[in-house]
Scaffold this motif. Structure first.
Motif, PDB file in Angstrom:
ATOM      1  N   PRO A 141       0.670  -1.148   0.079  1.00 22.39           N
ATOM      2  CA  PRO A 141       0.047   0.019   0.066  1.00 22.39           C
ATOM      3  C   PRO A 141       0.801   1.195  -0.006  1.00 22.39           C
ATOM      4  O   PRO A 141       1.977   1.353   0.712  1.00 22.39           O
ATOM      5  CB  PRO A 141      -0.799  -0.069   1.406  1.00 22.39           C
ATOM      6  CG  PRO A 141       0.159  -1.143   2.232  1.00 22.39           C
ATOM      7  CD  PRO A 141       0.761  -1.672   1.373  1.00 22.39           C
ATOM      8  N   ILE A 142       0.362   2.237  -0.634  1.00 16.68           N
ATOM      9  CA  ILE A 142       1.064   3.513  -0.436  1.00 16.68           C
ATOM     10  C   ILE A 142      -0.001   4.686  -0.174  1.00 16.68           C
ATOM     11  O   ILE A 142      -1.126   4.584  -0.392  1.00 16.68           O
ATOM     12  CB  ILE A 142       1.602   4.072  -1.975  1.00 16.68           C
ATOM     13  CG1 ILE A 142       0.634   4.163  -3.053  1.00 16.68           C
ATOM     14  CG2 ILE A 142       2.622   3.355  -2.423  1.00 16.68           C
ATOM     15  CD1 ILE A 142       1.058   4.822  -4.147  1.00 16.68           C
ATOM     16  N   ALA A 143       0.612   5.578   0.715  1.00 16.31           N
ATOM     17  CA  ALA A 143      -0.155   6.697   1.116  1.00 16.31           C
ATOM     18  C   ALA A 143      -0.824   7.553  -0.209  1.00 16.31           C
ATOM     19  O   ALA A 143      -0.166   7.602  -0.856  1.00 16.31           O
ATOM     20  CB  ALA A 143       0.569   7.465   2.271  1.00 16.31           C
ATOM     21  N   ASN A 144      -1.925   8.272   0.170  1.00 12.35           N
ATOM     22  CA  ASN A 144      -2.526   9.108  -0.888  1.00 12.35           C
ATOM     23  C   ASN A 144      -1.308  10.116  -1.055  1.00 12.35           C
ATOM     24  O   ASN A 144      -0.938  10.722  -0.012  1.00 12.35           O
ATOM     25  CB  ASN A 144      -3.604   9.900  -0.208  1.00 12.35           C
ATOM     26  CG  ASN A 144      -4.199  10.480  -1.502  1.00 12.35           C
ATOM     27  OD1 ASN A 144      -3.600  11.290  -2.469  1.00 12.35           O
ATOM     28  ND2 ASN A 144      -5.432  10.795  -1.363  1.00 12.35           N
ATOM     29  N   PRO A 145      -0.738  10.281  -2.377  1.00 13.31           N
ATOM     30  CA  PRO A 145       0.235  11.345  -2.752  1.00 13.31           C
ATOM     31  C   PRO A 145      -0.078  12.620  -2.034  1.00 13.31           C
ATOM     32  O   PRO A 145       0.995  13.597  -1.735  1.00 13.31           O
ATOM     33  CB  PRO A 145       0.374  11.392  -4.079  1.00 13.31           C
ATOM     34  CG  PRO A 145      -0.129  10.091  -4.373  1.00 13.31           C
ATOM     35  CD  PRO A 145      -1.279   9.924  -3.615  1.00 13.31           C
ATOM     36  N   ARG A 146      -1.194  13.225  -2.077  1.00 16.36           N
ATOM     37  CA  ARG A 146      -1.501  14.403  -1.655  1.00 16.36           C
ATOM     38  C   ARG A 146      -1.181  14.507  -0.052  1.00 16.36           C
ATOM     39  O   ARG A 146      -1.118  15.694   0.328  1.00 16.36           O
ATOM     40  CB  ARG A 146      -3.036  14.807  -2.180  1.00 16.36           C
ATOM     41  CG  ARG A 146      -3.119  15.316  -3.523  1.00 16.36           C
ATOM     42  CD  ARG A 146      -4.314  15.298  -4.140  1.00 16.36           C
ATOM     43  NE  ARG A 146      -5.103  14.132  -4.052  1.00 16.36           N
ATOM     44  CZ  ARG A 146      -6.159  13.980  -4.027  1.00 16.36           C
ATOM     45  NH1 ARG A 146      -7.132  14.899  -4.522  1.00 16.36           N
ATOM     46  NH2 ARG A 146      -6.815  12.649  -4.244  1.00 16.36           N
ATOM     47  N   SER A 147      -1.256  13.430   0.416  1.00 15.38           N
ATOM     48  CA  SER A 147      -1.217  13.705   2.219  1.00 15.38           C
ATOM     49  C   SER A 147       0.234  13.541   2.651  1.00 15.38           C
ATOM     50  O   SER A 147       0.759  13.869   3.655  1.00 15.38           O
ATOM     51  CB  SER A 147      -1.848  12.506   3.031  1.00 15.38           C
ATOM     52  OG  SER A 147      -1.000  11.309   2.637  1.00 15.38           O
ATOM     53  N   LEU A 148       1.138  13.404   1.544  1.00 15.60           N
ATOM     54  CA  LEU A 148       2.633  13.401   1.917  1.00 15.60           C
ATOM     55  C   LEU A 148       3.285  15.086   1.994  1.00 15.60           C
ATOM     56  O   LEU A 148       2.881  15.839   1.220  1.00 15.60           O
ATOM     57  CB  LEU A 148       3.597  12.688   1.026  1.00 15.60           C
ATOM     58  CG  LEU A 148       3.055  11.246   0.713  1.00 15.60           C
ATOM     59  CD1 LEU A 148       3.856  10.583  -0.560  1.00 15.60           C
ATOM     60  CD2 LEU A 148       3.252  10.299   1.959  1.00 15.60           C
ATOM     61  N   SER A 149       4.079  14.920   3.051  1.00 17.56           N
ATOM     62  CA  SER A 149       4.724  16.325   3.016  1.00 17.56           C
ATOM     63  C   SER A 149       5.800  16.548   2.116  1.00 17.56           C
ATOM     64  O   SER A 149       6.343  15.499   1.303  1.00 17.56           O
ATOM     65  CB  SER A 149       5.327  16.594   4.355  1.00 17.56           C
ATOM     66  OG  SER A 149       6.337  15.628   4.482  1.00 17.56           O
ATOM     67  N   LEU A 150       6.241  17.788   1.773  1.00 18.16           N
ATOM     68  CA  LEU A 150       7.150  17.935   1.052  1.00 18.16           C
ATOM     69  C   LEU A 150       8.611  17.595   1.219  1.00 18.16           C
ATOM     70  O   LEU A 150       9.200  16.728   0.390  1.00 18.16           O
ATOM     71  CB  LEU A 150       7.642  19.543   1.136  1.00 18.16           C
ATOM     72  CG  LEU A 150       8.629  20.065  -0.099  1.00 18.16           C
ATOM     73  CD1 LEU A 150       8.546  19.627  -1.293  1.00 18.16           C
ATOM     74  CD2 LEU A 150       8.947  21.604   0.213  1.00 18.16           C
ATOM     75  N   TRP A 151       8.920  17.218   2.449  1.00 16.65           N
ATOM     76  CA  TRP A 151      10.075  16.346   2.836  1.00 16.65           C
ATOM     77  C   TRP A 151       9.949  14.879   2.525  1.00 16.65           C
ATOM     78  O   TRP A 151      10.818  14.331   2.187  1.00 16.65           O
ATOM     79  CB  TRP A 151      10.420  16.658   4.482  1.00 16.65           C
ATOM     80  CG  TRP A 151      11.653  15.845   4.763  1.00 16.65           C
ATOM     81  CD1 TRP A 151      11.569  14.856   5.659  1.00 16.65           C
ATOM     82  CD2 TRP A 151      12.883  16.281   4.587  1.00 16.65           C
ATOM     83  NE1 TRP A 151      12.905  14.517   5.788  1.00 16.65           N
ATOM     84  CE2 TRP A 151      13.706  15.310   5.429  1.00 16.65           C
ATOM     85  CE3 TRP A 151      13.580  17.264   3.873  1.00 16.65           C
ATOM     86  CZ2 TRP A 151      14.955  15.073   5.345  1.00 16.65           C
ATOM     87  CZ3 TRP A 151      14.865  17.157   3.606  1.00 16.65           C
ATOM     88  CH2 TRP A 151      15.622  16.348   4.234  1.00 16.65           C
ATOM     89  N   GLN A 152       8.800  14.220   2.730  1.00 17.10           N
ATOM     90  CA  GLN A 152       8.529  13.030   2.127  1.00 17.10           C
ATOM     91  C   GLN A 152       8.841  12.722   0.655  1.00 17.10           C
ATOM     92  O   GLN A 152       9.063  11.876   0.174  1.00 17.10           O
ATOM     93  CB  GLN A 152       6.922  12.577   2.618  1.00 17.10           C
ATOM     94  CG  GLN A 152       7.161  12.224   4.151  1.00 17.10           C
ATOM     95  CD  GLN A 152       5.691  11.974   4.624  1.00 17.10           C
ATOM     96  OE1 GLN A 152       4.708  12.578   4.167  1.00 17.10           O
ATOM     97  NE2 GLN A 152       5.580  10.874   5.482  1.00 17.10           N
ATOM     98  N   TRP A 153       8.280  13.716  -0.033  1.00 16.51           N
ATOM     99  CA  TRP A 153       8.456  13.442  -1.527  1.00 16.51           C
ATOM    100  C   TRP A 153      10.062  13.909  -1.789  1.00 16.51           C
ATOM    101  O   TRP A 153      10.542  13.246  -2.768  1.00 16.51           O
ATOM    102  CB  TRP A 153       7.978  14.865  -2.094  1.00 16.51           C
ATOM    103  CG  TRP A 153       6.340  14.624  -2.399  1.00 16.51           C
ATOM    104  CD1 TRP A 153       5.157  14.901  -1.777  1.00 16.51           C
ATOM    105  CD2 TRP A 153       6.020  13.771  -3.460  1.00 16.51           C
ATOM    106  NE1 TRP A 153       4.284  14.332  -2.309  1.00 16.51           N
ATOM    107  CE2 TRP A 153       4.439  13.513  -3.354  1.00 16.51           C
ATOM    108  CE3 TRP A 153       6.689  13.102  -4.635  1.00 16.51           C
ATOM    109  CZ2 TRP A 153       3.695  12.799  -4.063  1.00 16.51           C
ATOM    110  CZ3 TRP A 153       5.717  12.062  -5.296  1.00 16.51           C
ATOM    111  CH2 TRP A 153       4.327  12.331  -5.386  1.00 16.51           C
TER     112      TRP A 153
END
Length: 154
Positions: A141-153
């Motif tokens: 599973p992956i988290a919804n990309p919109r819920s990720l912070s800039l640092w996670q990206w």
């Protein structure tokens, strides 16, 4: 003995009057690294294959064989580590070699990496918006990309 004669003696002959400089590159290592890559690709391509019954059929034997292809990962990293170490060692012997070595490594790795991130990140966001869970499953599973912070990206 002149410099030209030394150069001729330090080369290998490839024909009458033609000399080819010795290459420090081991071409067999390229072959083995390619084999290791293929082993990993085949291993991962059968990751979602249904567990075949051990009925002795050719397909079940081939699927069982692919489980051992994961050994290509350490094989690839050992060969790559040796190649990088040999390159770093030869750069160490030249003036400004370490700086040149790092510059070449950074130029070789980071531009393609950041270009791929710039291409794939919007594709992931768009695909998850229009096709939720298209890129994930219950196993990965992956988290919804919109819920990720800039640092996670990053």
């Amino acid at each position: 003995m002149t410099a030209v004669e030394n150069e001729v003696l330090s080369t290998t002959s490839v024909g009458p009057g033609i000399a080819e400089p010795k290459s420090p590159r081991y071409k067999s290592l390229d072959v083995w690294r390619g084999i290791a890559c293929l082993m990993v690709v085949v291993f991962h391509s059968t990751f979602y294959a249904a567990a075949a019954p051990s009925d002795g059929s050719i397909s079940s034997k081939l699927l069982a064989l692919t489980e051992h292809l994961s050994h290509g990962v350490p094989m690839f990293f050992v060969i790559s580590g040796y190649c990088i170490s040999a390159t770093a060692d030869s750069a160490r012997r030249r003036p400004f070699g370490f700086r040149e070595f790092l510059t070449r490594r950074v130029r070789r790795i980071y531009p393609p990496y950041w270009a791929w991130i710039a291409i794939s990140a919007p594709l992931v966001v768009v695909s998850e918006h229009f096709f939720p869970h298209f890129l994930s499953d219950s196993i990965h599973p992956i988290a919804n990309p919109r819920s990720l912070s800039l640092w996670q990206w990053i």
